[in-house]
Design an enzyme around this catalytic site. Structure first.
Site, PDB file in Angstrom:
ATOM      1  N   ARG A   1      17.855  26.883  32.570  1.00 44.00           N
ATOM      2  CA  ARG A   1      18.358  28.208  32.172  1.00 44.00           C
ATOM      3  C   ARG A   1      17.618  29.294  32.945  1.00 44.00           C
ATOM      4  O   ARG A   1      18.182  30.316  33.319  1.00 44.00           O
ATOM      5  CB  ARG A   1      18.252  28.436  30.658  1.00 44.00           C
ATOM      6  CG  ARG A   1      18.642  29.859  30.252  1.00 44.00           C
ATOM      7  CD  ARG A   1      19.119  30.020  28.809  1.00 44.00           C
ATOM      8  NE  ARG A   1      18.389  29.218  27.852  1.00 44.00           N
ATOM      9  CZ  ARG A   1      17.113  29.442  27.469  1.00 44.00           C
ATOM     10  NH1 ARG A   1      16.442  30.457  27.964  1.00 44.00           N
ATOM     11  NH2 ARG A   1      16.528  28.637  26.605  1.00 44.00           N
TER      12      ARG A   1
ATOM     13  N   ASP B   1      32.161  46.644  40.836  1.00 43.71           N
ATOM     14  CA  ASP B   1      32.842  45.351  40.785  1.00 43.71           C
ATOM     15  C   ASP B   1      33.542  45.173  42.136  1.00 43.71           C
ATOM     16  O   ASP B   1      34.531  45.843  42.427  1.00 43.71           O
ATOM     17  CB  ASP B   1      33.838  45.355  39.615  1.00 43.71           C
ATOM     18  CG  ASP B   1      34.592  44.039  39.470  1.00 43.71           C
ATOM     19  OD1 ASP B   1      34.705  43.287  40.459  1.00 43.71           O
ATOM     20  OD2 ASP B   1      35.102  43.779  38.354  1.00 43.71           O
TER      21      ASP B   1
ATOM     22  N   TYR C   1      39.590  45.885  35.225  1.00 42.29           N
ATOM     23  CA  TYR C   1      39.991  44.544  34.794  1.00 42.29           C
ATOM     24  C   TYR C   1      40.061  44.546  33.267  1.00 42.29           C
ATOM     25  O   TYR C   1      39.151  45.068  32.601  1.00 42.29           O
ATOM     26  CB  TYR C   1      38.951  43.544  35.298  1.00 42.29           C
ATOM     27  CG  TYR C   1      39.187  42.144  34.798  1.00 42.29           C
ATOM     28  CD1 TYR C   1      40.248  41.391  35.288  1.00 42.29           C
ATOM     29  CD2 TYR C   1      38.360  41.573  33.841  1.00 42.29           C
ATOM     30  CE1 TYR C   1      40.476  40.110  34.826  1.00 42.29           C
ATOM     31  CE2 TYR C   1      38.578  40.289  33.377  1.00 42.29           C
ATOM     32  CZ  TYR C   1      39.638  39.562  33.876  1.00 42.29           C
ATOM     33  OH  TYR C   1      39.858  38.295  33.416  1.00 42.29           O
TER      34      TYR C   1
ATOM     35  N   LYS D   1      37.105  34.221  41.781  1.00 37.33           N
ATOM     36  CA  LYS D   1      38.191  34.682  42.639  1.00 37.33           C
ATOM     37  C   LYS D   1      37.889  34.344  44.107  1.00 37.33           C
ATOM     38  O   LYS D   1      37.830  33.185  44.450  1.00 37.33           O
ATOM     39  CB  LYS D   1      38.406  36.174  42.412  1.00 37.33           C
ATOM     40  CG  LYS D   1      38.402  36.581  40.924  1.00 37.33           C
ATOM     41  CD  LYS D   1      39.543  35.999  40.104  1.00 37.33           C
ATOM     42  CE  LYS D   1      39.360  36.166  38.604  1.00 37.33           C
ATOM     43  NZ  LYS D   1      39.158  37.530  38.131  1.00 37.33           N
TER      44      LYS D   1
HETATM   45  C1  LIG Z   1      38.569  38.103  36.944  1.00 38.45           C
HETATM   46  C2  LIG Z   1      37.892  39.396  37.052  1.00 38.45           C
HETATM   47  C3  LIG Z   1      36.777  39.703  36.247  1.00 38.45           C
HETATM   48  C4  LIG Z   1      36.257  38.741  35.194  1.00 38.45           C
HETATM   49  O1  LIG Z   1      35.743  37.589  35.765  1.00 38.45           O
HETATM   50  P1  LIG Z   1      35.740  36.146  35.037  1.00 38.45           P
HETATM   51  O2  LIG Z   1      35.152  35.261  36.078  1.00 38.45           O
HETATM   52  O3  LIG Z   1      37.155  35.817  34.687  1.00 38.45           O
HETATM   53  O4  LIG Z   1      34.888  36.300  33.813  1.00 38.45           O
HETATM   54  C5  LIG Z   1      36.159  40.915  36.441  1.00 38.45           C
HETATM   55  N1  LIG Z   1      36.609  41.804  37.359  1.00 38.45           N
HETATM   56  C6  LIG Z   1      37.677  41.547  38.130  1.00 38.45           C
HETATM   57  C7  LIG Z   1      38.121  42.573  39.127  1.00 38.45           C
HETATM   58  C8  LIG Z   1      38.360  40.351  38.013  1.00 38.45           C
HETATM   59  O5  LIG Z   1      39.439  40.116  38.770  1.00 38.45           O
END
Ligand SMILES: *Cc1c(COP(=O)(O)O)cnc(C)c1O
Length: 381
Positions: A47, A171, A99, A196
Site C-alpha cells: 500500500r 485533469d 467529467y 483512458k
Molecule cells: C474517466 C474520467 C475520469 C474518471 O476516471 P476513472 O478512471 O473512471 O475513475 C476523470 N476525468 C475524465 C476526463 C475522465 O474521462
C-alpha cells in the site's frame, strides 16, 4: 530526452535482481525485514509502495515533466486524494463542464463534508478571480472537457492561481501529455484517468497524479497511503505497457479524430460539431496555443433534428464503433452522454451546460479511417 523517448525509457531501469528488461509484476503484499523495522530493500508493504507501481510512477513523472508520480486504483481515487488536502470551510473553484463522476464527487461527497464548490466558466477570468476569497484553496480544471470540448487557458489561469497562492489541478485525461503539459504551463497537479489514453487498451481502471513540488508530492502520497486507493502491481504493469506506445497511438487518434470531425462538419444531418481542431470551434485559438501537435481523438456532435430518438437510433446502428462508456482505447467507442456517462448530472444542470439529448460523443480509435467513416455514414442513413 525527447517525449517519444521518455514514453519508453523515462526514469526506467532494468530489474536489478535479474536483469529483466521489463519490470516484473511484483505480485506481493509485503517485503522481508532483516530486523524489526529494517526491510532488506526499499519496500515494506505494497500500500505504501510496490516496485512495479514505482516503475509506472517514475514513468508518469517523466512524461508529464514532473518530479513525482502517483498511481491510483482509478482516476476518481486520484482526484479524491487531492480533495483530501482540504478541510471543512475550504472552497474550490471548478470548471463548469466536468467529467460526471468528478462533479458527483464534489457535489455529493465533499460538499457534505463542508467544502464549498463554485462551478464557473473558466474563460471568464474576471468572474473566476472575483470568486477567490480567503477560504479558496483549490482550482480544478479539465481541458478539453468531457463531452463538450470546452477549453481553458492553463497558462492564464496559472497566473491568477499563483498570485493568490492557490493549488491548481488540471485533469489532463483528454489531451494526454503527448499534446499538453499542464505542469510546464504553471499548474501544480496533473490528474489522469489512466483508464483512458495512458492505458490505451480499455483493459484496466487506473488513475494518476503528477506534481513538480516534492512537498506536495509527499502530502498526496500520504493521503493515498493513509486511505488506500493504490494501483495493484498487475494493473501498474498494464498502464506502463500502454504508455510505451502513447505517442504512436495519440498521433493516429489525432489524425482520425480530425478526419471524423471534418466529415461530420459537412454532414447535412449534423447541427454542431465539438472538436478543438475545427477553426470555428469557440476555443480553437486556446487549443492552438496549448495543445501541441494535434487536437485529440474526442469528437462530439448534435443532430439538425435535435431529436433524442435520432441520436439513439444512430448509436444502435453503429457497427465498427462500439456503444460503450469510456474512451481513449485503440478501438472506437460511441456514447450518449445524457443517458450514459453524464446521467449523474441533474437534468436542469445538464441542459444549462449544453449536454442535450441529441448529443453524441465519439472516442475515435486507431482503426482504418475508411472503415470509421463508412460506419458513420451507414448509421446516418
Ligand atoms: C474517466 C474520467 C475520469 C474518471 O476516471 P476513472 O478512471 O473512471 O475513475 C476523470 N476525468 C475524465 C476526463 C475522465 O474521462
Amino acid at each position: 530526452m525527447k517525449f517519444n523517448t521518455k514514453v519508453i525509457h523515462g526514469n526506467q531501469h532494468h530489474d536489478p535482481s535479474t536483469g529483466a528488461v521489463m519490470p516484473p509484476v511484483y505480485q506481493t503484499s509485503t517485503f522481508v525485514q532483516k530486523s524489526p523495522g529494517q526491510p532488506i530493500g526499499d519496500y515494506e508493504y505494497s500500500r505504501a509502495a510496490n516496485p512495479t507501481r514505482t516503475a509506472l510512477e517514475d514513468a508518469l513523472a517523466s512524461i508529464e515533466n514532473g518530479t513525482r508520480g502517483l498511481a491510483f486504483s482509478s482516476g476518481l481515487a486520484a482526484t479524491d486524494s487531492v480533495l483530501k488536502l482540504l478541510k471543512p470551510g475550504d472552497e474550490v473553484i471548478a470548471m463548469d463542464d466536468l467529467y460526471g463522476g468528478t462533479y458527483r464527487m464534489f457535489a455529493r461527497i465533499y460538499q457534505e463534508f463542508g467544502i464549498k464548490f463554485h462551478f464557473v466558466d473558466m474563460n471568464d477570468l474576471a468572474k473566476f478571480e472575483s470568486l477567490i476569497n480567503v477560504n479558496t484553496k483549490l482550482v480544478w480544471v479539465e481541458t478539453p472537457t468531457n463531452p463538450l470540448m470546452k477549453l481553458a487557458d492553463i497558462a492564464e489561469i496559472a497566473k491568477i492561481t499563483k498570485k493568490h497562492h492557490l493549488l491548481f489541478a488540471v485533469d489532463n485525461t483528454f489531451a494526454t501529455p503527448y499534446l499538453q503539459k499542464p505542469l510546464d504551463l504553471g499548474a501544480d497537479i496533473v490528474m489522469h484517468s489512466a483508464t483512458k489514453y495512458l492505458g490505451g487498451h480499455s483493459d484496466v481502471i487506473a488513475g494518476a497524479l503528477i506534481v513538480k513540488d516534492a512537498d506536495l508530492g509527499e502530502k498526496l502520497h500520504f493521503a493515498q497511503f493513509a486511505t488506500g486507493g493504490t494501483l495493484g502491481p498487475m494493473d501498474s504493469y498494464l498502464v506502463l505497457r500502454g504508455i510505451k506506445t502513447l505517442h504512436l497511438r495519440v498521433q493516429r487518434h489525432c489524425e482520425n479524430g480530425a478526419k471524423v470531425a471534418a466529415y461530420l462538419a459537412q454532414h447535412p444531418k449534423v447541427a454542431r460539431v465539438f472538436y478543438p481542431g475545427l477553426e470555428n470551434h469557440p476555443y480553437h485559438e486556446i487549443a492552438k496555443k496549448q495543445m501541441i501537435g494535434g487536437f485529440g481523438g474526442m469528437v462530439s456532435f448534435t443532430f439538425t433534428s435535435h431529436a433524442k430518438a435520432d441520436a439513439i437510433s444512430f448509436l444502435e446502428k453503429l457497427k465498427v464503433f462500439t456503444l460503450a462508456e469510456s474512451l481513449g482505447g485503440v478501438e472506437s467507442l460511441a456514447n450518449h452522454p445524457a443517458l450514459m456517462t453524464h446521467a449523474s448530472i441533474p437534468e436542469d444542470k445538464r441542459k444549462e451546460i449544453g449536454i442535450t439529448d441529441d448529443l453524441v460523443r465519439l472516442s475515435v480509435g486507431v482503426e482504418d479511417i475508411d472503415d470509421l467513416l463508412a460506419d458513420l455514414e451507414q448509421a446516418f442513413k
